[in-house]
Motif scaffolding. Sequence first.
Motif, PDB file in Angstrom:
ATOM      1  N   VAL A 148     -29.908  29.997 -27.902  1.00 43.63           N
ATOM      2  CA  VAL A 148     -28.957  29.169 -26.743  1.00 43.63           C
ATOM      3  C   VAL A 148     -29.860  28.796 -25.697  1.00 43.63           C
ATOM      4  N   TYR A 149     -30.979  29.399 -25.311  1.00 42.79           N
ATOM      5  CA  TYR A 149     -32.075  28.847 -24.506  1.00 42.79           C
ATOM      6  C   TYR A 149     -32.554  27.475 -24.864  1.00 42.79           C
ATOM      7  N   HIS A 150     -33.043  27.638 -26.157  1.00 46.61           N
ATOM      8  CA  HIS A 150     -33.555  26.431 -26.735  1.00 46.61           C
ATOM      9  C   HIS A 150     -32.640  25.108 -26.792  1.00 46.61           C
ATOM     10  N   ARG A 151     -31.445  25.686 -26.947  1.00 46.47           N
ATOM     11  CA  ARG A 151     -30.186  24.527 -27.230  1.00 46.47           C
ATOM     12  C   ARG A 151     -29.970  23.727 -25.747  1.00 46.47           C
ATOM     13  N   ILE A 152     -30.004  24.692 -24.706  1.00 46.27           N
ATOM     14  CA  ILE A 152     -29.902  24.194 -23.456  1.00 46.27           C
ATOM     15  C   ILE A 152     -31.025  23.425 -22.907  1.00 46.27           C
ATOM     16  N   GLN A 153     -32.268  23.915 -23.196  1.00 46.20           N
ATOM     17  CA  GLN A 153     -33.443  22.947 -22.942  1.00 46.20           C
ATOM     18  C   GLN A 153     -33.400  21.648 -23.274  1.00 46.20           C
ATOM     19  N   THR A 154     -32.507  21.271 -24.305  1.00 41.16           N
ATOM     20  CA  THR A 154     -32.579  19.810 -24.876  1.00 41.16           C
ATOM     21  C   THR A 154     -31.816  18.895 -24.074  1.00 41.16           C
ATOM     22  N   TYR A 155     -30.780  19.535 -23.108  1.00 40.86           N
ATOM     23  CA  TYR A 155     -29.852  18.912 -22.349  1.00 40.86           C
ATOM     24  C   TYR A 155     -30.472  17.963 -21.198  1.00 40.86           C
ATOM     25  N   GLN A 156     -30.205  17.098 -20.902  1.00 40.37           N
ATOM     26  CA  GLN A 156     -30.464  16.170 -19.727  1.00 40.37           C
ATOM     27  C   GLN A 156     -29.948  16.552 -18.495  1.00 40.37           C
ATOM     28  N   GLY A 157     -30.447  16.463 -17.261  1.00 38.09           N
ATOM     29  CA  GLY A 157     -29.955  16.621 -15.887  1.00 38.09           C
ATOM     30  C   GLY A 157     -30.164  18.367 -15.832  1.00 38.09           C
ATOM     31  N   ASN A 158     -29.044  18.773 -15.095  1.00 40.51           N
ATOM     32  CA  ASN A 158     -29.116  20.252 -14.663  1.00 40.51           C
ATOM     33  C   ASN A 158     -28.976  21.309 -15.758  1.00 40.51           C
ATOM     34  N   LYS A 159     -29.774  21.581 -16.363  1.00 45.25           N
ATOM     35  CA  LYS A 159     -29.719  22.498 -17.698  1.00 45.25           C
ATOM     36  C   LYS A 159     -28.830  23.734 -17.150  1.00 45.25           C
ATOM     37  N   GLN A 160     -29.309  24.279 -15.952  1.00 44.65           N
ATOM     38  CA  GLN A 160     -28.773  25.720 -15.454  1.00 44.65           C
ATOM     39  C   GLN A 160     -27.115  25.556 -15.170  1.00 44.65           C
TER      40      GLN A 160
END
Length: 296
Positions: A79-91
Amino acid sequence: MWAGVRQRFRRFHEVLNLSKDQIDDGLVKQLGVRKSLHRAYYGDSTDEPLGFIVGSWGKGTAVAPPSDVDIFFELPVDVYHRIQTYQGNKQSALLQEVRGHLLSTYSQTNMRGDGQVVIVGFNTITVEVVPAFRYDANGRFYMPDTNDGGRWKLVDPQAEIAYIDAADRNSSGNVRPMAQMLKTWKRHCNVPLKSYQIELLVAEFMQNYLYRHHDHFYYDWFIRDFLAWLCNKAWANLTIPGTLALINLGDAWLSRAQTAHDRAIRACDDEYNDYTISAGEEWQKIFGHHIPIQVL
């Protein structure tokens, strides 16, 4: 002399402890939240879901009536690696994802992502969920912080719990009651210190305090002497256990600490002279109605 001190502070301490019903309610609510997230992220139902209680409940310093219970929930690393691919505020995206999963279970519950947590607003108590990724085998985690564009924050919640536990043992069980009392001061006088800061400050003070092994008979001095010590901590740094991060205390709270210290001096003088009602009135200016005026 000091005829009312032990009885006053013993009763004060008893009032601050959570009741069995409050404890049971908080435990049931947080367990349900963890079960919901375990199903969502690990695909199975279990009575022993991942996650654990942190914050004041985890440290044994919660004050009645409790407003919230804090939990960590460990997410899979993918899930961390997937979220890291997002643009903008990942958190922020992660908090909204977790919120969405919880809404599928608690569709009628007020819920929002807020800074570092997902807040699940049950009627009786709020559960604050920190979705976290394991950083290493030593108990450290990455947690989201959505402020200032978003970042991952390294934390070690078990080290914070262990620090309070060790300080409490070294002080004959006086750190936790002192933290509860001073968090009541924070609540009553709107002191701009965070609860975890008060806990760490109390632990630091009590570890070398001359009278730390005494019982409630010395609590008037405990409070007076802690407040005097605290007044010298303006702009000091607190070291967070585990990660060794430094948090500066600033001085926004200083005037309230000075006022409380002045009142504690007067209360201690009244306790010495057995002016128990006058002492109680001064203590109530610091702690509110939870500490009794009349004790004899």
